[in-house]
Write an enzyme that holds these catalytic residues in place. Sequence first.
Site, PDB file in Angstrom:
ATOM      1  CD  GLU A   1      -2.480   1.271   2.720  1.00 48.75           C
ATOM      2  OE1 GLU A   1      -3.423   2.065   2.840  1.00 48.75           O
ATOM      3  OE2 GLU A   1      -2.079   0.538   3.657  1.00 48.75           O
ATOM      4  CG  HIS A   2       1.385   3.541   2.814  1.00 52.53           C
ATOM      5  ND1 HIS A   2       0.618   2.830   3.719  1.00 52.53           N
ATOM      6  CD2 HIS A   2       0.664   4.633   2.471  1.00 52.53           C
ATOM      7  CE1 HIS A   2      -0.523   3.473   3.913  1.00 52.53           C
ATOM      8  NE2 HIS A   2      -0.527   4.567   3.169  1.00 52.53           N
TER       9      HIS A   2
END
EC number: 1.1.1.23
Length: 436
Positions: free
Chosen positions: A334-335
């Site tokens: 996601e990050h």
Amino acid sequence: MKIIRGFAQAEKRLSRRDKAGFFLDETERTELARRLGVDPEKAVNGIIADVRKQGDEAVLGYTLKFDRANLSKLEVGQPEIQQAASEIPAELFEALQLAASQIRAYHRFQKEAVWKTAEIMQGKQLIRPLERVGLYVPGGKAFYPSTVLMTAIPAREAGVKEIILVTPPGANGKIPAPTLAAAQIAGVDRIFACGGAQAVAALAFGTKSIPKVDKICGPGNIFVTLAKKAVFGVVDIDGLQGPSEVLIVADQYANAEYCASDILAQAEHDALASSILITTSEDLANRVNDIVESKADTCSRRDIIKQSLRDNGLIAVVDNINEAIKLANMYAAEHLCLLVKDSEKYLTQINHAGCIFYGEKASVVMGDYVAGPSHALPTSGTARFSSPLNILDFVKYIDIVKVDKQDIAKLGQAAATIAKAEGLECHAEAVLKRLE
């Protein structure tokens, strides 16, 4: 945090091949089934059926049951929304306004690019915003005004005609003032005090109070995620978000304090959050681990952080940056943070990530609140095939076909031939008539 060494070990640990049910953590699912006396999916399907049958009555009943809020109506009045700005600290209101301006500018820039493409396709394709969207914002015991901004502003910039927001009330029946203030800043049209699967069902099918929407966006707990999954097809959804995650790629030049602070910030989300560091430096791995372990005890959410790091935290030491990048692409975080020397040159090698943060000052927290792109990102490896929430989530395309005499003369016989081959004589006749 557990430290492992070597590409093969890291690849094995970071593989998601056995995580097809990412939003259905088995421990959580088993516990929920025990408490409910029924499988969560069956519970959600029952709630959806009740809302379809009983409408507002079911939504109010489940709001009392799950949120302990005894409401007489679901919609939040405009006077309460307008008053919210004066009820929060001026510093917070100004911070929300600044964040909103950043988010608005980013998505306005994207809109201009999208509309330029539409101009190029003029006469071939139309672009139209969705009529009405529903935004789900988690609430209840906590509040997340940032999620209001990060979902509503892209919708507004895309030209959505009506934005509906649902969020669980507190036991007092109220929506926290920061959430209402953020909704006002973002241009939300209507707000309803309800959450969970019942709110998703109401948005999907409509009730007397809550209008049916075309798309539902926003993160939530397991019940919200399962409800979104169940109503997909009746309405569109942005995706099925699982627990939050960060993967940091760092070399020997990385600041250990920065790495540790981002790991702690990620683990602070909840016990299911994943915090991963892949580094080429054994020394950095040990220093980061020492800092994380020493600081975890000083954090207010120490119990959550410790469980998150124990269950889902990992440090992997590999031989070189190329191995680290390969693992990052495989994991599709996601990050993704690039805390390496000359980090910009590695951007072209990244194929799978929700959002990339590069440069040592680029904490994920900046993306959470003020950088500009929406923090509604694909999780659990879905960044391999899906994108962050953005302008394109709130528009649709309509193709245009114009056929003149030259076109029918050039293409008509081929169309008729293919139609006949497929056994569709009336199809062929519809074209051949136009060739006469």
